[in-house]
Write a protein that holds these residues in place. Structure first.
Motif, PDB file in Angstrom:
ATOM      1  N   CYS A  23       0.829  -1.213   0.000  1.00 54.79           N
ATOM      2  CA  CYS A  23       0.000   0.000   0.000  1.00 54.79           C
ATOM      3  C   CYS A  23       0.858   1.255   0.000  1.00 54.79           C
ATOM      4  N   GLU A  24       1.933   1.216   0.767  1.00 51.80           N
ATOM      5  CA  GLU A  24       2.841   2.357   0.812  1.00 51.80           C
ATOM      6  C   GLU A  24       3.446   2.614  -0.561  1.00 51.80           C
ATOM      7  N   ALA A  25       3.749   1.556  -1.300  1.00 50.58           N
ATOM      8  CA  ALA A  25       4.359   1.701  -2.625  1.00 50.58           C
ATOM      9  C   ALA A  25       3.428   2.429  -3.599  1.00 50.58           C
ATOM     10  N   GLU A  26       2.101   2.189  -3.469  1.00 50.43           N
ATOM     11  CA  GLU A  26       1.161   2.790  -4.428  1.00 50.43           C
ATOM     12  C   GLU A  26       0.385   3.963  -3.843  1.00 50.43           C
ATOM     13  N   GLY A  27       0.625   4.290  -2.554  1.00 49.02           N
ATOM     14  CA  GLY A  27      -0.075   5.421  -1.946  1.00 49.02           C
ATOM     15  C   GLY A  27      -1.477   5.095  -1.498  1.00 49.02           C
ATOM     16  N   VAL A  28      -1.814   3.814  -1.405  1.00 47.34           N
ATOM     17  CA  VAL A  28      -3.140   3.379  -0.958  1.00 47.34           C
ATOM     18  C   VAL A  28      -3.107   3.202   0.551  1.00 47.34           C
ATOM     19  N   ARG A  29      -4.178   3.586   1.230  1.00 48.15           N
ATOM     20  CA  ARG A  29      -4.238   3.422   2.681  1.00 48.15           C
ATOM     21  C   ARG A  29      -4.346   1.934   3.028  1.00 48.15           C
ATOM     22  N   ALA A  30      -3.436   1.463   3.877  1.00 46.07           N
ATOM     23  CA  ALA A  30      -3.365   0.034   4.183  1.00 46.07           C
ATOM     24  C   ALA A  30      -4.629  -0.479   4.853  1.00 46.07           C
ATOM     25  N   GLU A  31      -5.277   0.357   5.696  1.00 40.94           N
ATOM     26  CA  GLU A  31      -6.491  -0.109   6.374  1.00 40.94           C
ATOM     27  C   GLU A  31      -7.606  -0.396   5.381  1.00 40.94           C
ATOM     28  N   VAL A  32      -7.621   0.323   4.250  1.00 38.54           N
ATOM     29  CA  VAL A  32      -8.648   0.093   3.230  1.00 38.54           C
ATOM     30  C   VAL A  32      -8.451  -1.282   2.592  1.00 38.54           C
ATOM     31  N   ALA A  33      -7.244  -1.530   2.088  1.00 36.04           N
ATOM     32  CA  ALA A  33      -6.977  -2.795   1.405  1.00 36.04           C
ATOM     33  C   ALA A  33      -7.124  -3.976   2.361  1.00 36.04           C
ATOM     34  N   PHE A  34      -6.602  -3.830   3.577  1.00 32.64           N
ATOM     35  CA  PHE A  34      -6.653  -4.928   4.544  1.00 32.64           C
ATOM     36  C   PHE A  34      -8.097  -5.253   4.901  1.00 32.64           C
ATOM     37  N   CYS A  35      -8.882  -4.242   5.200  1.00 29.27           N
ATOM     38  CA  CYS A  35     -10.276  -4.472   5.604  1.00 29.27           C
ATOM     39  C   CYS A  35     -11.102  -5.027   4.444  1.00 29.27           C
ATOM     40  N   GLN A  36     -10.827  -4.569   3.224  1.00 34.45           N
ATOM     41  CA  GLN A  36     -11.526  -5.139   2.070  1.00 34.45           C
ATOM     42  C   GLN A  36     -11.217  -6.630   1.960  1.00 34.45           C
TER      43      GLN A  36
END
Length: 637
Positions: free
Chosen positions: A97-110
């Motif tokens: 997520c850090e590499a692409e600027g995406v919030r980790a809590e979003v991807a993880f929770c999805q």
């Protein structure tokens, strides 16, 4: 969760009219009383605090782990994958997520929503490493990936495609594109989590006439936020994981803070707190959990003390990695069980016993009582060199006395005797106690054997000053005899007395004079083998009469001269060379009588021709008699 492709035109219309806000959404800051604009089925739509997909991550690995472990057990399937632990799994999410600027809590929770906390059970199987149902629709299992990281990367890149209008091409991604559906997404159509549901996305796809979005199920994005992200935010950021290792068996963050109040400043940062425990606390022996006390663990298990000594960290790690699984106790032992005999990998039990050592030496007991590791360390690092006895089975002085071969090898290096007994002597059947006097004392010094003129026992008994200075050190005693004693004329053996040897043999006196050491060496190298006697002669035999090539026997006899003149006897008695030298250089000129057959005054008075020739030069009368007078038959008394 499968993507559903159903029309919800009514819902889309409502969403289009009310959700046009693009503000950031920190989950913790969500309004407690949001403005409810309307319902679509059971889904509530809000006008504010939408949750952006892109941006700064507000969770951490510890919080993600705590949330996950409260819901499920990490699947054993991943043990041989690139994410063998839940820590590694969460770490990959944060990194990708850090590499692409995406919030980790979003991807993880999805992912938690789509997989049921990695339990799966739908069309997508765990072996696909597909964490967000990419490509899965109505019985179609969707895409498969080769690893956890690749599956996470594909999901994160797909989220970025929805959220970032600037990620138009695969080249715009920061990592190589692994999302096979990246090209199908209308870039930037869903910048908010809530808009991932097609029913809630206000951006209408003109082709389909419905909202863009990830899934067709009502409230899909809102569910990710409210049912997962909000709940994630309520979990503690404290973690028992550090660099991929779970320290839960020996570490509880709340307990660690409670019993270590000096660490209060770290209380707000779970990562710093566990980092302190791992990098400092264990080395300092700090208690990290009510289930483990390092002092108790040390006390309880002598095998561990033998292996680890005072390396406190090793005890924590042993319990973590082996001890707990072996059923070892982590608390409840306040006294030493058994006693350490191993130090730096060496077992000293042949020469050391803890109880014996502290009972023998009060200073050791006072300094280290109750700490068998430090007590053994003292014995090894100091006690052996000091000759301290560590066991009833071994006394270094006895061992040294008993074995001359060891003394010749080790000299005064006391520690070497202990080590020899441990490593070889005991196995050879050598005795460690019971010998109070030196056996087989050394007689060889610098390659020369002095046994013909030297015996350790005789020398130390004959000379108290030697015994006091060097007693027990045969090397030092022999060195003194060789370097000083012979030159001083000290007797080193009942078999040889230098004065007797010198008295007995005039040829040696003529060769060595007063060089006493030369007589010892002569006896060692030649005299003994020639059958010469080393003792038994108390008076000078064959006293010297020749001086500088002249034989004075006609006018001189050692015994007569020394008896006649007490001053000569006192000054030179026993030294026939010195006595003769005195006679030649002084005595004749003084008119001293050197033997019974010649009186210088009688000789002078009797012969007028000599008086005419020599006058009062008394020495000339002696020399005349030596050179001519005796042969001419002249009277000399």
């Amino acid at each position: 969760m499968k993507k559903q492709r159903k029309w919800m035109q009514a819902a889309a219309g409502v969403v289009m009219s009310v959700l046009m806000l693009v503000s950031a959404f920190p989950v913790q800051a969500q309004s407690s009383t949001p403005d409810i604009l309307g319902d679509i089925g059971s889904v509530k739509l809000y006008s504010d605090n939408l949750s952006p997909i892109m941006g700064t991550t507000t969770t951490d690995i510890g919080q993600m782990i705590n949330y996950y472990e409260a819901k499920a057990t990490y699947p054993a399937f991943y043990a041989s994958s690139d994410a063998p632990t839940i820590y590694d799994f969460c770490r990959i999410y944060v990194e990708e997520c850090e590499a692409e600027g995406v919030r980790a809590e979003v991807a993880f929770c999805q992912a938690m929503k789509e997989t049921g906390f990695l339990r799966y059970g739908g069309d997508v199987q765990i072996s696909q490493y597909n964490f967000a149902g990419l490509g899965a629709t109505g019985g179609v299992p969707g895409n498969s990936f080769s690893s956890v990281r690749e599956g996470v990367r594909a999901q994160v890149q797909h989220l970025r495609a929805y959220a970032d209008k600037d990620a138009k091409e695969e080249e715009d991604l920061n990592n190589p594109c692994v999302d096979p559906r990246f090209i199908y997404v209308t870039k930037g159509c869903a910048p908010y989590v809530e808009w991932l549901g097609q029913n809630e996305n206000p951006n209408i796809n003109p082709t389909t006439g419905r909202g863009y979005g990830w899934a067709t199920s009502p409230g899909y994005g809102y569910s990710i936020v409210n049912d997962y992200m909000v709940k994630l935010s309520t979990y503690s950021t404290y973690t028992t994981w550090y660099n991929g290792v779970n320290y839960a068996a020996i570490y509880n963050p709340t307990y660690y803070l409670k019993v270590n109040p000096d660490l209060a400043s770290l209380g707000g940062d779970g990562d710093q707190l566990i980092a302190h425990f791992v990098n400092h606390g264990m080395n300092e022996g700090r208690s990290g959990s009510s289930e483990f006390d390092v002092r108790s663990y040390m006390n309880q298990y002598v095998d561990l003390r033998n292996g680890f000594g005072n390396n406190l960290r090793s005890y924590y790690l042993h319990y973590l990695n082996y001890g707990k699984a072996e059923g070892r106790k982590g608390t409840g032992c306040n006294t030493l069980q058994g006693y350490v005999t191993v130090y730096n990998g060496v077992d000293y039990s042949a020469v050391y016993n803890y109880n014996y050592y502290i009972s023998m030496y009060g200073d050791i007991a006072r300094a280290y009582a109750g700490d068998d590791i430090k007590t053994l360390a003292h014995f090894v690092n100091n006690g052996m060199s000091e000759g301290r006895q560590g066991s009833a089975e071994f006394n270094v002085n006895s061992y040294r006395n008993q074995y001359g071969d060891l003394r010749r090898g080790f000299g005064n290096n006391l520690k070497a005797y202990y080590l020899h007994y441990m490593n070889s002597g005991k196995a050879e059947g050598r005795k460690g106690t019971g010998c109070n006097s030196l056996q087989g004392a050394l007689t060889v010094y610098n390659g020369v054997d002095y046994s013909a003129v030297y015996n350790y026992d005789y020398y130390t008994k004959a000379y108290g000053d030697i015994a006091n200075a060097y007693g027990g050190d045969e090397v030092a005693v022999l060195a003194h005899f060789v370097n000083h004693g012979m030159s001083e004329g000290r007797q080193g053996s009942a078999e040889f007395n230098v004065n007797s040897y010198r008295n007995q043999y005039g040829d040696l006196r003529r060769g060595f004079g007063n060089n006493l050491k030369a007589y010892y060496l002569h006896y060692i190298n030649s005299g003994k083998s020639e059958g010469r006697k080393g003792t038994g002669c108390n008076s000078l035999q064959g006293a010297l009469t020749v001086y500088n090539g002249v034989d004075y026997s006609a006018v001189y006899a050692y015994d007569y001269y020394t008896k006649a003149y007490g001053d000569i006897a006192s000054a030179y008695g026993g030294d026939d060379v010195a006595v003769l030298a005195h006679f030649v250089n002084h005595g004749m000129s003084e008119g001293r009588q050197g033997n019974e057959g010649f009186n210088v005054y009688a000789y002078k008075n009797r012969y007028a021709d000599l008086q005419n020739a020599f006058g009062d030069n008394l020495k000339e009368y002696y020399m005349h008699y030596v050179n001519h007078g005796k042969a001419e038959g002249r009277e000399a008394k």
